[in-house]
Motif scaffolding. Structure first.
Motif, PDB file in Angstrom:
ATOM      1  N   PHE A 275      -5.175  24.746  10.754  1.00  0.00           N
ATOM      2  CA  PHE A 275      -5.012  24.853   9.303  1.00  0.00           C
ATOM      3  C   PHE A 275      -6.385  24.701   8.655  1.00  0.00           C
ATOM      4  O   PHE A 275      -6.991  23.629   8.688  1.00  0.00           O
ATOM      5  CB  PHE A 275      -4.076  23.754   8.783  1.00  0.00           C
ATOM      6  N   ALA A 276      -6.911  25.794   8.098  1.00  0.00           N
ATOM      7  CA  ALA A 276      -8.190  25.783   7.377  1.00  0.00           C
ATOM      8  C   ALA A 276      -9.303  25.112   8.187  1.00  0.00           C
ATOM      9  O   ALA A 276     -10.077  24.313   7.668  1.00  0.00           O
ATOM     10  CB  ALA A 276      -8.023  25.093   6.032  1.00  0.00           C
ATOM     11  N   GLY A 277      -9.355  25.416   9.475  1.00  0.00           N
ATOM     12  CA  GLY A 277     -10.398  24.863  10.337  1.00  0.00           C
ATOM     13  C   GLY A 277     -10.019  23.587  11.049  1.00  0.00           C
ATOM     14  O   GLY A 277     -10.696  23.168  12.000  1.00  0.00           O
ATOM     15  N   LEU A 278      -8.932  22.927  10.643  1.00  0.00           N
ATOM     16  CA  LEU A 278      -8.457  21.715  11.313  1.00  0.00           C
ATOM     17  C   LEU A 278      -7.592  22.095  12.506  1.00  0.00           C
ATOM     18  O   LEU A 278      -6.836  23.068  12.444  1.00  0.00           O
ATOM     19  CB  LEU A 278      -7.645  20.855  10.344  1.00  0.00           C
ATOM     20  N   THR A 279      -7.685  21.325  13.593  1.00  0.00           N
ATOM     21  CA  THR A 279      -6.889  21.598  14.789  1.00  0.00           C
ATOM     22  C   THR A 279      -6.137  20.340  15.216  1.00  0.00           C
ATOM     23  O   THR A 279      -6.332  19.249  14.661  1.00  0.00           O
ATOM     24  CB  THR A 279      -7.786  22.070  15.945  1.00  0.00           C
ATOM     25  N   LYS A 280      -5.291  20.492  16.264  1.00  0.00           N
ATOM     26  CA  LYS A 280      -4.492  19.369  16.774  1.00  0.00           C
ATOM     27  C   LYS A 280      -5.224  18.572  17.855  1.00  0.00           C
ATOM     28  O   LYS A 280      -4.614  17.720  18.507  1.00  0.00           O
ATOM     29  CB  LYS A 280      -3.170  19.890  17.343  1.00  0.00           C
ATOM     30  N   LYS A 281      -6.502  18.824  18.031  1.00  0.00           N
ATOM     31  CA  LYS A 281      -7.262  18.154  19.079  1.00  0.00           C
ATOM     32  C   LYS A 281      -7.183  16.634  18.914  1.00  0.00           C
ATOM     33  O   LYS A 281      -7.424  16.079  17.845  1.00  0.00           O
ATOM     34  CB  LYS A 281      -8.723  18.606  19.028  1.00  0.00           C
ATOM     35  N   ASN A 282      -6.817  15.966  20.004  1.00  0.00           N
ATOM     36  CA  ASN A 282      -6.702  14.500  20.046  1.00  0.00           C
ATOM     37  C   ASN A 282      -5.696  13.950  19.035  1.00  0.00           C
ATOM     38  O   ASN A 282      -5.813  12.806  18.588  1.00  0.00           O
ATOM     39  CB  ASN A 282      -8.066  13.834  19.808  1.00  0.00           C
ATOM     40  N   LEU A 283      -4.693  14.770  18.700  1.00  0.00           N
ATOM     41  CA  LEU A 283      -3.654  14.323  17.777  1.00  0.00           C
ATOM     42  C   LEU A 283      -2.293  14.667  18.372  1.00  0.00           C
ATOM     43  O   LEU A 283      -1.743  15.754  18.137  1.00  0.00           O
ATOM     44  CB  LEU A 283      -3.831  14.987  16.411  1.00  0.00           C
ATOM     45  N   PRO A 284      -1.694  13.756  19.158  1.00  0.00           N
ATOM     46  CA  PRO A 284      -0.397  14.033  19.796  1.00  0.00           C
ATOM     47  C   PRO A 284       0.705  14.250  18.761  1.00  0.00           C
ATOM     48  O   PRO A 284       0.590  13.838  17.606  1.00  0.00           O
ATOM     49  CB  PRO A 284      -0.133  12.751  20.619  1.00  0.00           C
ATOM     50  N   ARG A 285       1.757  14.907  19.198  1.00  0.00           N
ATOM     51  CA  ARG A 285       2.908  15.197  18.335  1.00  0.00           C
ATOM     52  C   ARG A 285       3.469  13.905  17.740  1.00  0.00           C
ATOM     53  O   ARG A 285       3.668  12.910  18.435  1.00  0.00           O
ATOM     54  CB  ARG A 285       3.994  15.901  19.131  1.00  0.00           C
ATOM     55  N   GLY A 286       3.683  13.913  16.416  1.00  0.00           N
ATOM     56  CA  GLY A 286       4.233  12.748  15.737  1.00  0.00           C
ATOM     57  C   GLY A 286       3.184  11.769  15.244  1.00  0.00           C
ATOM     58  O   GLY A 286       3.520  10.820  14.526  1.00  0.00           O
ATOM     59  N   ASN A 287       1.913  11.974  15.599  1.00  0.00           N
ATOM     60  CA  ASN A 287       0.840  11.068  15.182  1.00  0.00           C
ATOM     61  C   ASN A 287       0.085  11.626  13.975  1.00  0.00           C
ATOM     62  O   ASN A 287       0.128  12.817  13.695  1.00  0.00           O
ATOM     63  CB  ASN A 287      -0.139  10.836  16.327  1.00  0.00           C
ATOM     64  N   TRP A 288      -0.620  10.749  13.303  1.00  0.00           N
ATOM     65  CA  TRP A 288      -1.414  11.143  12.134  1.00  0.00           C
ATOM     66  C   TRP A 288      -2.772  10.454  12.183  1.00  0.00           C
ATOM     67  O   TRP A 288      -2.975   9.487  12.897  1.00  0.00           O
ATOM     68  CB  TRP A 288      -0.685  10.796  10.832  1.00  0.00           C
TER      69      TRP A 288
END
Length: 302
Positions: A275-288
């Motif tokens: 999303f706009a350059g942000l990725t899910k790297k090092n962010l497991p499902r359900g985490n913030w």
């Protein structure tokens, strides 16, 4: 005789020549004298006009501009009291005071250190918070789907005391990146139809996507009378041809689902992986996590 005649001619010629010569300079001098008189008031008028033009900017500047000042209605909105539109109504009705003085001026600028009283209560502007969530299934951004599916705000509960909201919408079957913030300007920016930030989705279909249909999507489809353009579409490497990667600028996730359903496919899952350059790297499902300062700057400039 000749001398006398010559003398007479010379002496007679003098008065004849002196008369016109004495008469001619008089009007000429008068004309020269009138010229400067006309020029002087013109120069004065120009000087007066110039002075008037120079005074206007000085008269318009009521006070020097102060850094970090913001509109009063935005200050109220940032505090979480109400929306900007509602704040305008309170301001016009005289229910807002700045430093103890009622303010009814639309567009009034609040400076750092000003004390704003809104409908009897002193406001404290909130610090801007930006949170990135990797949303799991069975959570929704909607507030009216009953008790069957929980709201995504439960997943970021306790992260901040600020009144935050999600940027955009996600249904229960859509997973992936979702941003929360109390920055109303950013929320508005990313929900406008003409915004230019890129989102990348991984879409799972009930069957393999035909190459012809992939080409149709690549060239653009017309849905409900509107042309839908994608930036890029491809099969995901080392995955079945029912797994599709899609890059698009539309802020509405529902558009992604409609693209494939329009061609006769059932969408099993949609996962927003960027999303706009942000990725899910090092962010497991359900985490913030909170966004970094640089990520915030990148978002504002995207």
């Amino acid at each position: 005789m000749n001398n006398k005649e010559g003398n007479n001619k010379r002496s007679g010629s003098r008065p004849n020549s002196s008369r016109p010569s004495s008469n001619k300079p008089k009007p000429a001098m008068a004309k020269r004298a009138q010229g400067p008189k006309k020029a002087k008031p013109t120069a004065k008028a120009e000087a007066v006009a110039t002075n008037k033009v120079e005074k206007k900017p000085n008269q318009a500047a009521k006070r020097p501009k102060v850094a970090d000042e913001i509109r009063l209605n935005k200050y109220i909105s940032n505090s979480g009291a109400c929306s900007r539109r509602d704040a305008d109504i309170y301001i016009q009705s005289g229910n807002v005071k700045v430093n103890g003085i009622p303010v009814t001026e639309m567009g009034y600028m609040v400076k750092p250190g000003d004390v704003v009283n809104f409908d009897g209560a002193t406001l404290t502007p909130e610090k801007k918070e930006y949170i990135l969530l990797n949303k799991p299934k069975n959570f929704t951004t909607a507030l009216d789907e009953g008790q069957e599916f929980r709201n995504v705000l439960e997943l970021v509960k306790g992260s901040t005391t600020a009144k935050i909201g999600a940027i955009g919408r996600m249904d229960k079957n859509t997973t992936g990146l979702l941003i929360f913030t109390n920055d109303t300007d950013m929320i508005r920016k990313f929900t406008l139809p003409n915004q230019k930030s890129t989102k990348i989705y991984q879409v799972s279909l009930d069957k393999n996507l035909k190459f012809d249909d992939l080409e149709k999507i690549s060239k653009g489809l017309t849905l409900d009378g509107h042309k839908v353009l994608v930036q890029e579409i491809s099969y995901i490497e080392n995955e079945p041809k029912s797994e599709i990667g899609l890059q698009i600028k539309s802020p509405n996730v529902k558009v992604v689902r409609n693209i494939f359903e329009h061609l006769g496919y059932d969408v099993l899952r949609i996962d927003r992986v960027a999303f706009a350059g942000l990725t899910k790297k090092n962010l497991p499902r359900g985490n913030w996590r909170f966004l970094t300062e640089q990520e915030i700057i990148n978002l504002k400039n995207s």
